[in-house]
Every structure is written in structure tokens, then in C-alpha cells.
Design an enzyme around this catalytic site. Structure first.
Site, PDB file in Angstrom:
ATOM      1  N   ASN A  93       0.805  -1.216   0.000  1.00  0.00           N
ATOM      2  CA  ASN A  93       0.000   0.000   0.000  1.00  0.00           C
ATOM      3  C   ASN A  93       0.839   1.268   0.000  1.00  0.00           C
ATOM      4  O   ASN A  93       0.441   2.279  -0.578  1.00  0.00           O
ATOM      5  CB  ASN A  93      -0.918   0.005   1.225  1.00  0.00           C
ATOM      6  CG  ASN A  93      -1.519   1.371   1.479  1.00  0.00           C
ATOM      7  OD1 ASN A  93      -2.424   1.814   0.783  1.00  0.00           O
ATOM      8  ND2 ASN A  93      -0.995   2.071   2.480  1.00  0.00           N
ATOM      9  N   SER A 146      -3.535   2.773  -8.892  1.00  0.00           N
ATOM     10  CA  SER A 146      -4.320   4.006  -8.902  1.00  0.00           C
ATOM     11  C   SER A 146      -4.872   4.287 -10.294  1.00  0.00           C
ATOM     12  O   SER A 146      -4.258   3.927 -11.304  1.00  0.00           O
ATOM     13  CB  SER A 146      -3.436   5.178  -8.456  1.00  0.00           C
ATOM     14  OG  SER A 146      -4.085   6.419  -8.649  1.00  0.00           O
ATOM     15  N   TYR A 159       4.327   9.717 -10.849  1.00  0.00           N
ATOM     16  CA  TYR A 159       3.500   8.830 -10.022  1.00  0.00           C
ATOM     17  C   TYR A 159       2.546   8.010 -10.891  1.00  0.00           C
ATOM     18  O   TYR A 159       2.421   6.797 -10.716  1.00  0.00           O
ATOM     19  CB  TYR A 159       2.715   9.664  -9.015  1.00  0.00           C
ATOM     20  CG  TYR A 159       1.689   8.890  -8.220  1.00  0.00           C
ATOM     21  CD1 TYR A 159       2.077   8.089  -7.154  1.00  0.00           C
ATOM     22  CD2 TYR A 159       0.327   8.984  -8.526  1.00  0.00           C
ATOM     23  CE1 TYR A 159       1.133   7.391  -6.410  1.00  0.00           C
ATOM     24  CE2 TYR A 159      -0.617   8.295  -7.791  1.00  0.00           C
ATOM     25  CZ  TYR A 159      -0.217   7.503  -6.737  1.00  0.00           C
ATOM     26  OH  TYR A 159      -1.156   6.804  -6.010  1.00  0.00           O
TER      27      TYR A 159
END
Length: 263
Positions: A93, A146, A159
Site C-alpha cells: 500500500n 491508482s 507517479y
């Protein structure tokens, strides 16, 4: 509580058969990670979490660990193996990125973002896999990815690229480490955490953002937790190399808002 608010309804008992499982949740002390840890604990699992800095007062076993550092991860895994004799579940995570436009961020900044969001989960997974391959029951790994890895992400370009890489890595590891270890991913959308206003603005702005989600709200951290717990349970024993989207229906295409047919 209504179904739209997320999680089981009051009085509902959901048992995923995770009682007694040894579960490591990286970065499981706040935000999405805290929600994941809470769900596994509710299911009766032994929850272990880690962060770079010591966190006091947690109801879980905690290890101070820099998941980017091989020696640090090695010490943590050694301690887990010595204390518990096994590791059943790993949830990768920990991750994230501050806002930085791609043209202005340094090469070193981009390198660190990739290190945290791709190389670190790979490192922890490698050492977890080494334990799981020796276990009769094997193990399960879930990578927290994500929606930023699936669409343009202005201000967090590295990211988004890293999370796309982590999703691809998930599928590869699922093939390499089968049949003993299952590897899956959850692709997470917008989540309501203690830091929501840092990302989306004040409370009024957060409410407007939430209204754009088809289900009408941001995710709760425990929404991600339940999805993750499902993927690691025996109920999902034939699911590996998959990605489960936890985004409330996603992001409607902008043309819908502009089209006169939707007025």
C-alpha cells in the site's frame, strides 16, 4: 447507514475466512492503509504494518522500515518469520507523490517517485514471495494501484507512470510465482481521508468532487480494505493477475457534461 455509504450494513456479518492469517500492510497506519489494516483486523487476521518513522499506540504489530532499502526490508521480513513462522498476505500500500509539474521537477525527484511506487513494492514482494513459496498454503499479494496510472495525471506524471508500471508488474509476478502465490491489484480512485482537503480543496470543494463520481461519493479507506481482503481470501482462490477497480464507477467522460442531450 445505507448501502451508498460503503461497507457492510449494520448488523451484517461478513466472514472471508481470514482469521489467523498473518498480514503485512505497508504504510498501514493512516489513510487508505489504515482502512485496509482495519478490515483485516476485523476479520481476525494478525495485522503487521510498517512505516519509515516509529508510530506509537497502534493496535497492530509495527516495524520501522524503509521499504526502499533492501537491508531494512530484510530485517523486517526476518523478524516476521522469526515471530510468526510465516506470512500469508502482503498488501503493498505504501506510496504516493507530492504535486510537481513534470517540466519543473528534477530527475532525482522522478527517480525517487519510481523507487517508492514501483521498485519498493517489487522488493517487498520478492522477500515475501521467498517466504510464501515455502508454505503449504502459499500466499497472496495485492498491489495498491491508482486510476492515475490509467489517465493523464498533471502534476503527478511520474507517479501515474509508476502506478501503471506497478499494475503491469502485478500481471507478470502472477505468472512467475504461480501456483503457490497469487498476485492481484486494486486500482483505486478518489478516497476520502484525513488529507482529502489537501488534494481537493476545502470541504465544499470535496463535496463537488464527490458529486462527479457515479456512486455519488468518494471512497472510504475501508472500501479499499474490503476489496483487498476479498482478493486475498480463499473466495478468490482462482483470481490471480487481475486488477479490481475500486473507483465508484470511474470518471464520466467530460463530453457528457458539455452535451446538450444531458441538460
Amino acid at each position: 447507514m445505507t448501502r451508498a455509504e460503503g461497507g457492510p450494513l449494520a448488523g451484517e456479518a461478513i466472514n472471508l475466512g481470514l482469521a489467523g492469517r498473518v498480514v503485512l500492510v505497508t504504510g498501514g497506519v493512516r489513510g487508505v492503509g489504515a482502512g485496509i489494516s482495519a478490515v483485516f483486523a476485523e476479520q481476525g487476521a494478525t495485522v503487521i504494518t510498517c512505516a519509515r518513522r516509529v508510530v506509537e499506540g497502534l493496535p497492530y504489530e509495527f516495524h520501522a522500515c524503509d521499504i526502499r532499502d533492501e537491508d531494512s526490508v530484510g530485517r523486517m521480513m526476518g523478524a516476521i518469520a522469526e515471530r510468526h513462522g510465516r506470512l500469508d498476505v502482503l498488501v503493498n500500500n505504501a506510496g504516493g507523490s507530492p504535486y510537481a509539474l513534470a517540466a519543473e521537477a528534477t530527475h532525482n525527484f522522478h527517480r525517487k517517485i519510481f523507487e517508492l511506487n514501483v521498485l519498493a513494492p517489487l522488493l517487498v514482494s520478492q522477500l515475501a514471495n521467498a517466504l510464501m513459496q515455502k508454505q503449504e498454503r502459499g500466499g497472496a499479494i495485492v498491489n495498491v494501484c491508482s486510476v492515475s496510472g490509467r489517465r493523464p495525471t498533471p502534476g503527478t506524471g511520474a507517479y501515474g507512470a509508476a502506478k501503471a508500471g506497478l499494475e503491469n508488474l502485478t500481471a507478470t509476478l502472477a505468472v512467475e510465482w504461480a501456483p503457490q502465490v497469487r498476485v492481484n491489484a486494486v486500482v483505486v480512485g478518489m478516497v476520502e481521508t484525513e488529507q482529502s482537503e489537501l488534494f481537493y480543496g476545502d470541504a465544499e470543494s470535496v463535496a463537488r468532487v464527490a458529486a462527479t463520481v457515479p456512486l455519488g461519493r468518494l471512497a472510504k479507506p475501508t472500501d479499499v480494505g474490503w476489496a483487498t481482503a476479498f482478493l486475498t481470501s480463499d473466495v478468490a482462490s482462482y483470481i490471480s493477475g487481475a486488477t479490481l477497480e475500486v473507483h465508484g464507477g470511474g470518471e464520466p467522460p467530460p463530453y457528457l457534461a458539455a452535451s446538450s442531450a444531458n441538460k
